[in-house]
Write a protein that holds these residues in place. Structure first.
Motif, PDB file in Angstrom:
ATOM      1  N   GLU A   1       4.480  13.738  -6.774  1.00  0.00           N
ATOM      2  CA  GLU A   1       5.149  15.013  -6.879  1.00  0.00           C
ATOM      3  C   GLU A   1       5.214  15.617  -5.486  1.00  0.00           C
ATOM      4  O   GLU A   1       4.304  15.439  -4.685  1.00  0.00           O
ATOM      5  N   ALA A   2       6.305  16.323  -5.170  1.00  0.00           N
ATOM      6  CA  ALA A   2       6.410  16.940  -3.859  1.00  0.00           C
ATOM      7  C   ALA A   2       7.235  18.202  -3.966  1.00  0.00           C
ATOM      8  O   ALA A   2       8.098  18.316  -4.833  1.00  0.00           O
ATOM      9  N   GLY A   3       6.970  19.168  -3.089  1.00  0.00           N
ATOM     10  CA  GLY A   3       7.726  20.406  -3.096  1.00  0.00           C
ATOM     11  C   GLY A   3       6.932  21.524  -2.478  1.00  0.00           C
ATOM     12  O   GLY A   3       5.810  21.302  -2.004  1.00  0.00           O
TER      13      GLY A   3
ATOM     14  N   ARG B   1      -4.674  24.410  -0.958  1.00  0.00           N
ATOM     15  CA  ARG B   1      -4.349  25.779  -1.371  1.00  0.00           C
ATOM     16  C   ARG B   1      -4.396  26.730  -0.182  1.00  0.00           C
ATOM     17  O   ARG B   1      -3.589  27.652  -0.070  1.00  0.00           O
ATOM     18  N   ALA B   2      -5.347  26.511   0.698  1.00  0.00           N
ATOM     19  CA  ALA B   2      -5.530  27.441   1.813  1.00  0.00           C
ATOM     20  C   ALA B   2      -4.424  27.319   2.848  1.00  0.00           C
ATOM     21  O   ALA B   2      -3.958  28.309   3.385  1.00  0.00           O
ATOM     22  N   ILE B   3      -3.967  26.124   3.132  1.00  0.00           N
ATOM     23  CA  ILE B   3      -3.179  25.961   4.352  1.00  0.00           C
ATOM     24  C   ILE B   3      -1.737  25.488   4.146  1.00  0.00           C
ATOM     25  O   ILE B   3      -0.900  25.655   5.036  1.00  0.00           O
ATOM     26  N   ALA B   4      -1.411  24.918   2.977  1.00  0.00           N
ATOM     27  CA  ALA B   4      -0.119  24.229   2.865  1.00  0.00           C
ATOM     28  C   ALA B   4       1.066  25.176   2.664  1.00  0.00           C
ATOM     29  O   ALA B   4       0.936  26.254   2.079  1.00  0.00           O
ATOM     30  N   ASP B   5       2.222  24.771   3.192  1.00  0.00           N
ATOM     31  CA  ASP B   5       3.489  25.349   2.782  1.00  0.00           C
ATOM     32  C   ASP B   5       4.135  24.437   1.743  1.00  0.00           C
ATOM     33  O   ASP B   5       4.561  24.870   0.692  1.00  0.00           O
ATOM     34  N   ASP B   6       4.189  23.152   2.112  1.00  0.00           N
ATOM     35  CA  ASP B   6       4.689  22.143   1.173  1.00  0.00           C
ATOM     36  C   ASP B   6       3.558  21.208   0.793  1.00  0.00           C
ATOM     37  O   ASP B   6       2.621  20.999   1.567  1.00  0.00           O
ATOM     38  N   VAL B   7       3.651  20.627  -0.397  1.00  0.00           N
ATOM     39  CA  VAL B   7       2.616  19.707  -0.851  1.00  0.00           C
ATOM     40  C   VAL B   7       3.255  18.392  -1.278  1.00  0.00           C
ATOM     41  O   VAL B   7       4.303  18.379  -1.926  1.00  0.00           O
ATOM     42  N   VAL B   8       2.632  17.292  -0.858  1.00  0.00           N
ATOM     43  CA  VAL B   8       3.043  15.966  -1.327  1.00  0.00           C
ATOM     44  C   VAL B   8       1.846  15.364  -2.035  1.00  0.00           C
ATOM     45  O   VAL B   8       0.789  15.188  -1.421  1.00  0.00           O
ATOM     46  N   VAL B   9       1.948  15.071  -3.322  1.00  0.00           N
ATOM     47  CA  VAL B   9       0.837  14.481  -4.060  1.00  0.00           C
ATOM     48  C   VAL B   9       1.062  12.974  -4.118  1.00  0.00           C
ATOM     49  O   VAL B   9       2.129  12.518  -4.526  1.00  0.00           O
ATOM     50  N   MET B  10       0.052  12.218  -3.697  1.00  0.00           N
ATOM     51  CA  MET B  10       0.210  10.757  -3.686  1.00  0.00           C
ATOM     52  C   MET B  10      -0.821  10.092  -4.588  1.00  0.00           C
ATOM     53  O   MET B  10      -1.940  10.563  -4.745  1.00  0.00           O
ATOM     54  N   LYS B  11      -0.403   8.964  -5.178  1.00  0.00           N
ATOM     55  CA  LYS B  11      -1.323   8.160  -5.971  1.00  0.00           C
ATOM     56  C   LYS B  11      -0.899   6.707  -5.850  1.00  0.00           C
ATOM     57  O   LYS B  11       0.293   6.410  -6.006  1.00  0.00           O
ATOM     58  N   ALA B  12      -1.843   5.839  -5.556  1.00  0.00           N
ATOM     59  CA  ALA B  12      -1.594   4.397  -5.475  1.00  0.00           C
ATOM     60  C   ALA B  12      -0.341   4.067  -4.662  1.00  0.00           C
ATOM     61  O   ALA B  12       0.476   3.255  -5.067  1.00  0.00           O
ATOM     62  N   GLY B  13      -0.206   4.723  -3.505  1.00  0.00           N
ATOM     63  CA  GLY B  13       0.874   4.372  -2.593  1.00  0.00           C
ATOM     64  C   GLY B  13       2.218   4.979  -2.911  1.00  0.00           C
ATOM     65  O   GLY B  13       3.207   4.672  -2.238  1.00  0.00           O
ATOM     66  N   LYS B  14       2.257   5.822  -3.928  1.00  0.00           N
ATOM     67  CA  LYS B  14       3.532   6.431  -4.295  1.00  0.00           C
ATOM     68  C   LYS B  14       3.422   7.952  -4.246  1.00  0.00           C
ATOM     69  O   LYS B  14       2.356   8.507  -4.455  1.00  0.00           O
ATOM     70  N   VAL B  15       4.596   8.588  -4.018  1.00  0.00           N
ATOM     71  CA  VAL B  15       4.628  10.040  -4.095  1.00  0.00           C
ATOM     72  C   VAL B  15       4.798  10.419  -5.559  1.00  0.00           C
ATOM     73  O   VAL B  15       5.747   9.999  -6.214  1.00  0.00           O
TER      74      VAL B  15
ATOM     75  N   VAL C   1       0.802  -1.209   0.000  1.00  0.00           N
ATOM     76  CA  VAL C   1       0.000   0.000   0.000  1.00  0.00           C
ATOM     77  C   VAL C   1       0.843   1.271   0.000  1.00  0.00           C
ATOM     78  O   VAL C   1       0.341   2.354  -0.282  1.00  0.00           O
ATOM     79  N   LEU C   2       2.118   1.153   0.339  1.00  0.00           N
ATOM     80  CA  LEU C   2       3.023   2.298   0.259  1.00  0.00           C
ATOM     81  C   LEU C   2       4.302   1.822  -0.404  1.00  0.00           C
ATOM     82  O   LEU C   2       4.841   0.770  -0.048  1.00  0.00           O
ATOM     83  N   THR C   3       4.786   2.578  -1.378  1.00  0.00           N
ATOM     84  CA  THR C   3       6.023   2.202  -2.044  1.00  0.00           C
ATOM     85  C   THR C   3       7.023   3.350  -1.977  1.00  0.00           C
ATOM     86  O   THR C   3       6.780   4.405  -2.556  1.00  0.00           O
ATOM     87  N   ASP C   4       8.073   3.146  -1.226  1.00  0.00           N
ATOM     88  CA  ASP C   4       9.196   4.066  -1.212  1.00  0.00           C
ATOM     89  C   ASP C   4       8.769   5.532  -1.037  1.00  0.00           C
ATOM     90  O   ASP C   4       9.089   6.386  -1.853  1.00  0.00           O
ATOM     91  N   VAL C   5       8.065   5.781   0.054  1.00  0.00           N
ATOM     92  CA  VAL C   5       7.566   7.128   0.304  1.00  0.00           C
ATOM     93  C   VAL C   5       8.550   7.899   1.186  1.00  0.00           C
ATOM     94  O   VAL C   5       8.985   7.393   2.216  1.00  0.00           O
ATOM     95  N   SER C   6       8.919   9.094   0.753  1.00  0.00           N
ATOM     96  CA  SER C   6       9.796   9.950   1.560  1.00  0.00           C
ATOM     97  C   SER C   6       9.261  11.369   1.572  1.00  0.00           C
ATOM     98  O   SER C   6       8.826  11.868   0.542  1.00  0.00           O
ATOM     99  N   PHE C   7       9.284  12.017   2.714  1.00  0.00           N
ATOM    100  CA  PHE C   7       9.090  13.464   2.790  1.00  0.00           C
ATOM    101  C   PHE C   7       9.520  13.955   4.170  1.00  0.00           C
ATOM    102  O   PHE C   7       9.624  13.174   5.109  1.00  0.00           O
ATOM    103  N   ASP C   8       9.781  15.258   4.263  1.00  0.00           N
ATOM    104  CA  ASP C   8      10.208  15.850   5.525  1.00  0.00           C
ATOM    105  C   ASP C   8       9.166  16.838   6.000  1.00  0.00           C
ATOM    106  O   ASP C   8       8.484  17.469   5.200  1.00  0.00           O
ATOM    107  N   ILE C   9       9.084  16.978   7.330  1.00  0.00           N
ATOM    108  CA  ILE C   9       8.186  17.982   7.886  1.00  0.00           C
ATOM    109  C   ILE C   9       9.008  18.884   8.791  1.00  0.00           C
ATOM    110  O   ILE C   9       9.644  18.418   9.739  1.00  0.00           O
ATOM    111  N   PHE C  10       9.002  20.174   8.464  1.00  0.00           N
ATOM    112  CA  PHE C  10       9.845  21.125   9.203  1.00  0.00           C
ATOM    113  C   PHE C  10       9.033  21.843  10.271  1.00  0.00           C
ATOM    114  O   PHE C  10       7.807  21.955  10.160  1.00  0.00           O
ATOM    115  N   PRO C  11       9.716  22.347  11.305  1.00  0.00           N
ATOM    116  CA  PRO C  11       9.020  23.055  12.366  1.00  0.00           C
ATOM    117  C   PRO C  11       8.253  24.253  11.801  1.00  0.00           C
ATOM    118  O   PRO C  11       8.743  24.920  10.878  1.00  0.00           O
TER     119      PRO C  11
END
Lengths: 276, 317, 541
Positions: free
Chosen positions: C498-500, C482-496, C292-302
């Motif tokens: 696009e992110a940034g 759109r309202a709240i994000a600083d960074d966005v991670v787009v996921m589909k079928a367990g994979k990232v 259900v998840l394949t090689d997902v990476s992302f960071d969350i900053f303070p």
């Protein structure tokens, strides 16, 4: 709290008010049996099968004991034993049921399969089998019924608890690091209280009827203790002659079960609504 | 179709495992008899020699597993052993009783199942009506009654008039009609017992079903009440109703035992109760096993029928 | 407009619902008129009475409801004065209904095409074979795949978006004068929604059927309706043609509804040297054997908000389960301030548990209904910080003030005595009670009405600035992103996919899936649907 309780009572339909009155009367009779009964439950006061008279309001039984006194004492013996047995079955069933619902995994699998297998044997048949093995004493009967019925309680308690365990507030509590004791006492039990209370009422009815049936078959509560099931059996021969008194203990059994069922029915109806 | 058969085969397998497990429980239960079974049966006065001989007769000197296999094998062949109390061949003892009990149970079931389902249906369809409330109160009350009270009330009311016999003396030579007549009171008692339970559960199942979105949709398609019930509710109600019937077999079995005793009916239940008080373990074992097997088989059958009525399994993706 | 043009007129409609205290009014005198071939949008938040009115237009009231007053005049006849039989002759044949959940509204026992032909045959509109022939034609026009054969499937064999189209086809089967659409696309993912919307609109336009379109989504109603009626708590607020209503709403309530989408969280800058609070590194996970998840990476900053966005089945909630330790990853790790976290929550220290808190979608199941707020918030305070007695109570009051709820009024209430938005605020306070560095917000606004949801977003934004919180915001709703994000991670079928940073992800060039996702979100422009469809057609998509 108390005022709330009174408010809820006021919304009770007539049938459940009737049930509550019946239950209250039985409890009073059971408590004050020695004061209420004109004779002792074992004393042979007169000839056998005396018809009702001013002295013996309901006549005498097959050994010449006072029927009324024995019915009064029966409230204490039959109901008391059934109540105790239910508590026993309930303690075992709910403890294991709630525990396995939290634990999940192997514990749940193994206990679940075991209970399924035990429940594949019709309850009365299983009880008769175990009574044969261990002998028909009151203690054995109480333990056997408690054991067999605890499987039914287990099933229900597990299902009820399962419905709560999957909720997110339980997940939140787990992720917080709460221990199992707090999970059970503060999170699960308060939410399971209503269905478990209803099940207690129903279970009591089943246990009470089972004890009465066994006693009626001569395999339950043993003489000389006054007990409603065996009283029917002892005096049954009169019924075919149109004598009504032997049916009174049986009606006493039915009346209490009906009362409890009416109350439980109302409780279930209330808790099925979303309110509180 | 494959997954449907897979489900059924799995269920059959589970049924067989349950049967074996239950036979082991019944066998082991007797093993747990406190003290020496031979000693208990022969009484305190028996000499050690007679006890030893008796033990051998029972086969108690052999290991438990061998005895279980022998016993289970015997059950399969219809060789049920010898009764301890009467020294009679158990097979012979129970043959006619099995038939009698089945006759009584089937008699009651054939009346009560259609009756209970139709009353439950009616109560569900007209819920909140006078009929519904009457059905609720009556069924709640009769569920609450001990079986023997129902039986004796019938005896009290009907037998006095002399219309029906209070002792169901069944003999093999009777004609079918005579049998129906003689067993009328016990069958009626049983019918009353299980009808009440079944009616309540049927009602609950149907009420549940009528709340589904597809019933509302049928309503909004402008279909007639009859069509909605027959075409939309009923096919989906089959599985829950089958379950209700299966659950009520338990009450039928309890009921049969008590009712047979009340009416001195020569069935398996009465034999079981007699043997329990005599502590005739051999007969108790056999009778318990027969009741348990019947119960398990009927449940299995019910499960298979309700699986067959499930469109999701009948037409997999 | 001439009188004969009107196919349906509702006057002074009152509907009552049964409660413990007796009957209470849920629709309070609503008027409505519908012309032939016209589409009227009914819009409002939950409790507005939209569905109840929609069903009443067929002369139908659900169990526990009753139409207590009013007239419902269809084609010159008052439905409420008709016999049951007369009403049945109209239902399905002249007024048809499309439900929110087609999956639940199809009878599981029958094939789709048999359910299609049931109405026309029962109402003597067509013979069975004519109806089946007709069904295939409509399935084709509804752009269902394999229209010849799909009708011979059972409901459970067909996907949700397809079922929604099939049920619309079924509603068309008798060529009714009116169709009531009751939130027909609410349960669908956005990329499926746009297909169903266009299919519904085409078929309604082609057949000239009038329709009542019920929804809570302004952007959807803008695409579908000629006129819009705004409802609030069972009463009408205002009504106008769609373009006027969108451009110049008169009522303040309507204006506030329209304004919701303009909220923007305060942008927060971070130093390039800042270390992430939580970092998800190459995580893969499986349920049973299903990956259900394949090689997902992302960071969350303070003090930053990472929005994880995706449709159902994208694995966004699974990622949260791995982070909280509820699901053990098959590979990869989750780090808290560069320290790897034990993969199962039971192995984590109290301190580690404290740092990552969670807020759930449904506050109804996330708060124990039997506990008072004093305990819901007070216990985590005591558990994590050891505060007891007065100090504990003071902290509860402080937190309640932070979430803008009056401590004196609410501290002894139970969740059942709160509104949806208030419950969600308590959920936030419970998370804050642990004094965390990061909060995972799992679809926290999805179950709420838009105005209430906006309040929650504003609160979260304020708290983030006051407390330097990091958020991981799981959502399917692009507007929220759109309202709240600083960074966005787009996921589909367990994979990232696009992110940034938000600005980057939301400006072209996009990844094709992000493009599809973004372009499928309905906008408040009545021409949006046409434009998108045209754009897709011309790009050969």
């Amino acid at each position: 709290m108390a005022r709330n309780f009174l408010k809820i009572l006021k919304t009770a339909p007539p049938s459940s008010v009737f049930g509550m009155v019946v239950i209250a009367i039985y409890i009073l009779v059971a408590f004050f049996a020695p004061l209420l009964a004109p004779y002792s439950q074992t004393e042979i006061v007169d000839a056998e099968f005396m018809p009702p008279s001013a002295e013996y309001w309901l006549g005498t039984d097959n050994l010449g004991r006072d029927m009324l006194s024995r019915i009064v004492y029966g409230a204490r013996n039959t109901v008391g034993i059934a109540f105790f047995t239910t508590i026993l079955a309930f303690l075992v069933g709910t403890t294991l049921g709630i525990f396995t619902s939290i634990k999940g995994g192997w514990t749940d699998q193994i206990l679940g399969r075991l209970v399924d297998t035990l429940m594949a044997i019709p309850s009365l048949i299983f009880k008769l089998l175990l009574l044969t093995v261990f002998g028909t004493t009151i203690i054995n009967m109480v333990l056997i019924i408690a054991l067999v019925d605890s499987t039914r309680v287990f099933r229900l308690a597990r299902a009820v608890s399962m419905d709560i365990v999957v909720m997110e507030f339980i997940e939140a509590a787990r992720l917080r690091g709460d221990g199992i004791w707090r999970l059970v006492t503060r999170e699960i039990l308060p939410n399971a209280a209503a269905p478990l209370a209803a099940e207690f009422g129903l279970r009591f009815c089943f246990v009470f009827l089972a004890i009465s049936a066994l006693s009626f078959l001569g395999l339950g509560i043993q003489p000389p203790l006054a007990d409603w099931g065996s009283m029917v059996r002892d005096n049954a021969s009169l019924i075919a002659f149109g004598e009504f008194t032997p049916l009174i203990p049986a009606i006493a059994i039915a009346l209490l079960t009906i009362g409890v069922n009416f109350v439980v029915d109302w409780m279930l109806h209330r808790s099925s609504g979303l309110k509180d | 179709m494959n997954s449907l058969w897979l489900v059924i085969v799995k269920r059959l397998g589970l049924g067989i495992v349950t049967l074996i497990a239950v036979s082991i429980i019944i066998f082991v239960a007797i093993e747990m008899l406190p003290g020496d079974i031979a000693q208990i049966i022969l009484g305190q006065s028996a000499t050690p020699e007679t006890v030893a001989v008796f033990r051998q007769e029972l086969g108690l000197d052999r290991p438990a597993l061998t005895r279980y296999l022998d016993w289970a094998g015997g059950m399969l062949r219809g060789d049920f052993g010898t009764a301890l109390a009467s020294k009679r061949d158990v097979s012979e003892l129970i043959q006619s009783r099995i038939f009698n009990t089945l006759f009584l149970a089937a008699y009651a079931a054939l009346i009560s199942i259609p009756l209970a389902i139709s009353l439950g249906l009616l109560a569900a369809l007209y819920r909140g009506s006078v009929l519904d409330r009457a059905v609720n109160i009556i069924s709640l009350s009769s569920v609450s009654m001990p079986e023997f009270l129902l039986a004796y009330i019938l005896v009290f009311l009907l037998a006095q008039t002399g219309f029906f016999p209070t002792m169901s003396d069944l003999t093999p030579t009777m004609s079918f009609q005579e049998k129906l007549y003689v067993t009328f009171l016990p069958a009626l008692t049983l019918t009353l017992v299980i009808t009440a339970h079944m009616m309540r559960m049927t009602r609950a199942a149907i009420v549940n079903l009528l709340a589904s979105a597809y019933i509302e949709m049928a309503e909004l398609k402008g279909l007639s009440r009859t069509r909605i019930i027959l075409m939309h509710a009923f096919p989906n109600a089959l599985a829950p109703i089958i379950n209700v019937v299966a659950i009520n077999l338990a009450y039928l079995i309890t009921g049969v035992v008590v009712v047979e005793v009340v009416f001195v009916y020569p069935g398996l239940g009465q034999l079981l109760v007699d043997s329990v008080s005599k502590r005739d373990v051999v007969v108790v074992q056999v009778a318990s096993l027969i009741f348990a097997v019947a119960y398990i088989l009927f449940n299995l059958l019910a499960d298979i029928f309700s699986t067959l009525s499930n469109p999701r399994l009948r037409h997999p993706k | 407009m001439s009188q004969s043009d009107e196919i349906l007129t509702i006057k002074g409609l009152h509907i009552e619902g049964k409660t413990d205290e007796g009957w209470s009014e849920i629709v309070k005198g609503v008027d409505l008129s519908l012309k032939k071939g016209e589409i009227l949008g009914l819009i409002g938040e939950s409790g507005a009475g939209k569905s109840t009115i929609g069903l009443a237009a067929m002369g139908y009231a659900r169990g526990g409801c009753r139409i207590s007053a009013g007239e419902i005049i269809f084609d010159g006849h008052n439905l409420l004065e008709m016999s049951n039989k007369g009403q049945r002759r109209i239902r399905g044949r002249r007024i048809a209904y499309v439900a929110q959940s087609a999956a639940a509204s199809f009878n599981p026992t029958y094939k789709l095409i048999d359910q299609y032909s049931e109405g026309p045959v029962f109402h003597h509109v067509m013979s069975k074979s004519e109806a089946e022939h007709d069904a295939k034609e409509l399935y084709r026009r509804m752009q269902l795949p394999d229209p010849e054969m799909i009708g011979y499937r059972y409901p459970h064999q067909v996907s949700g978006g397809q079922l929604q189209r099939a049920i619309t086809a079924m509603a068309m089967s008798c060529r009714p004068d009116i169709i009531i659409f009751d939130e027909p696309t609410t349960a669908l993912d956005v990329t499926t929604q746009i297909e169903v919307l266009s299919a519904i609109r085409d078929i309604v336009n082609q057949s000239g059927t009038a329709a009542i379109y019920i929804t809570h989504d302004l952007a959807v109603v803008a695409q579908m309706a000629d006129r819009v009626k705004v409802l609030l708590k069972g009463a009408e607020i205002e009504e106008a043609d769609t373009r006027t209503m969108l451009r110049a709403p008169r009522d303040t309530y309507t204006k506030s509804l329209w304004a919701v989408r303009s909220f923007q969280a305060t942008p927060k800058k971070i130093e390039s040297t800042t270390r992430p609070v939580v970092s998800v590194q190459n995580v893969s996970a499986a349920y049973e054997t299903q990956l259900v998840l394949t090689d997902v990476s992302f960071d969350i900053f303070p003090c930053q908000t990472v929005a994880v966005v995706g449709e159902s089945g994208s694995g966004k909630s699974t990622a949260a389960r791995v982070m909280t330790g509820l699901l053990e990853p098959s590979s990869g790790s989750v780090k808290l301030r560069d320290e790897p976290l034990p993969s199962v929550y039971t192995d984590r220290s109290k301190k580690q548990l404290q740092e990552i808190q969670m807020i759930y979608q449904s506050a109804d199941t996330a708060l124990n209904p039997k506990q008072r707020i004093r305990e819901i918030i007070g216990w985590p305070i005591e558990f994590y910080t050891g505060l007891k007695g007065n100090a504990n109570e003071n902290r509860i009051r402080e937190l309640l003030t932070m979430i803008e709820m009056d401590p004196d009024e609410f501290i002894d209430r139970r969740p059942g005595e709160l509104s949806g938005g208030q419950k969600q605020r308590i959920g936030i306070a419970r998370a804050l009670a642990a004094d965390p560095s990061m909060i995972i917000c799992d679809e926290v606004t999805s179950a709420l009405d838009q105005l209430v949801a906006e309040g929650i977003l504003r609160l979260l934004d304020k708290l983030q600035q006051d407390l330097d919180l990091a958020y991981m915001f799981i959502t399917h709703d692009i507007a929220t992103v759109r309202a709240i994000a600083d960074d966005v991670v787009v996921m589909k079928a367990g994979k990232v996919v696009e992110a940034g940073p938000k600005a980057e992800v939301f400006t072209p060039p996009h990844d094709p899936y992000t493009e599809l996702l973004l372009s499928s979100v309905p906008e408040m422009d009545p021409d949006w649907l046409d434009n998108v469809l045209q754009g897709r057609a011309s790009s050969g998509n």
